[in-house]
Design a protein around this motif. Structure first.
Motif, short mmCIF file in Angstrom:
data_model
loop_
_atom_site.label_atom_id
_atom_site.label_comp_id
_atom_site.label_asym_id
_atom_site.label_seq_id
_atom_site.Cartn_x
_atom_site.Cartn_y
_atom_site.Cartn_z
N THR A 46 -6.88 -3.88 -7.44
CA THR A 46 -7.47 -5.08 -6.84
C THR A 46 -8.39 -5.66 -7.90
O THR A 46 -9.28 -4.96 -8.41
N THR B 91 -1.71 5.46 -5.16
CA THR B 91 -0.82 5.30 -4.01
C THR B 91 -0.18 6.65 -3.70
O THR B 91 -0.20 7.56 -4.54
N GLU C 182 -4.05 -8.64 -6.04
CA GLU C 182 -3.71 -7.24 -5.79
C GLU C 182 -2.32 -6.99 -6.35
O GLU C 182 -1.39 -7.75 -6.08
N ARG C 183 -2.21 -5.94 -7.15
CA ARG C 183 -0.93 -5.56 -7.75
C ARG C 183 -0.75 -4.06 -7.59
O ARG C 183 -1.71 -3.30 -7.74
N THR C 184 0.47 -3.63 -7.33
CA THR C 184 0.78 -2.20 -7.26
C THR C 184 1.76 -1.88 -8.38
O THR C 184 2.76 -2.59 -8.57
N TYR C 185 1.43 -0.85 -9.12
CA TYR C 185 2.24 -0.40 -10.25
C TYR C 185 2.75 1.00 -9.97
O TYR C 185 2.09 1.78 -9.28
N CYS D 182 -0.31 3.18 -8.48
CA CYS D 182 -1.68 2.69 -8.48
C CYS D 182 -1.71 1.26 -7.94
O CYS D 182 -0.89 0.44 -8.34
N THR D 183 -2.65 0.99 -7.06
CA THR D 183 -2.90 -0.38 -6.63
C THR D 183 -4.17 -0.86 -7.31
O THR D 183 -5.21 -0.19 -7.25
#
Length: 170
Positions: free
Chosen positions: A104, A96, A18-21, A101-102
């Motif tokens: 997965t 978000t 999971e990464r959030t940009y 944007c997250t």
């Protein structure tokens, strides 16, 4: 560094990230679907038909032979999934509250013992994706400027992630 986790996805082994940009889903969607953008972070050169049932072609990865897969999901800018060999790659993008944007991401594995190997590779790739969407230079996961794969692999093995699958080129 954000680590991937070994999970069970519908009865199949998988590695989850999971990464959030700080960029909207549309920006990240472009980075995961457009060949010119994929070249900055994905381990192979990709040609992708933008439809469910479409073909996706993979070439240019120095560690594996060229191949093709099938697009399983294509729902811009939220869901993308396709086969790569006997693995499946699934991307879920969610906005978000702050306009970012997250993502997965799941690599559904053909074999459980590929988890550490693939997690290490995707960790390197996702660092390159983060650089690319932020506007930094991202020369791809096989470049001299990318994170090295071996320390990632060693960390995953030390943490107990399933390992033992053959490592291409070794």
């Amino acid at each position: 560094m954000d680590r991937g986790t070994f999970v069970d996805l519908d009865g199949r082994p998988a590695v989850r990230f999971e990464r959030t940009y700080s960029h909207p889903p549309e920006r990240v969607w472009s980075a995961i679907t457009e060949p010119a953008e994929l070249a900055h972070w994905f381990p192979a050169t990709v040609s992708l038909e933008h439809r469910v049932g479409g073909t996706i072609e993979f070439t240019g990865d120095p560690n594996i032979d060229p191949g093709s897969g099938t697009v399983l999901e294509f729902d811009p800018p939220r869901r993308l999934a396709y086969t790569w060999g006997r693995d499946e790659l699934h991307f879920r993008l969610e906005p978000t509250d702050d306009g970012g944007c997250t993502v997965t991401f799941f690599d559904v594995l053909e074999a459980r013992d590929a988890a550490a190997r693939n997690a290490a590779g995707w960790t390197v790739c996702l660092v390159e994706l983060g650089k690319h969407v932020s506007g930094a230079v991202a020369d791809g996961p096989h470049s001299a400027t990318a994170e090295p794969w071996q320390p990632q692999y060693d960390d995953y093995v030390a943490a107990g992630m399933p390992a033992g699958a053959p490592i291409p080129g070794r």
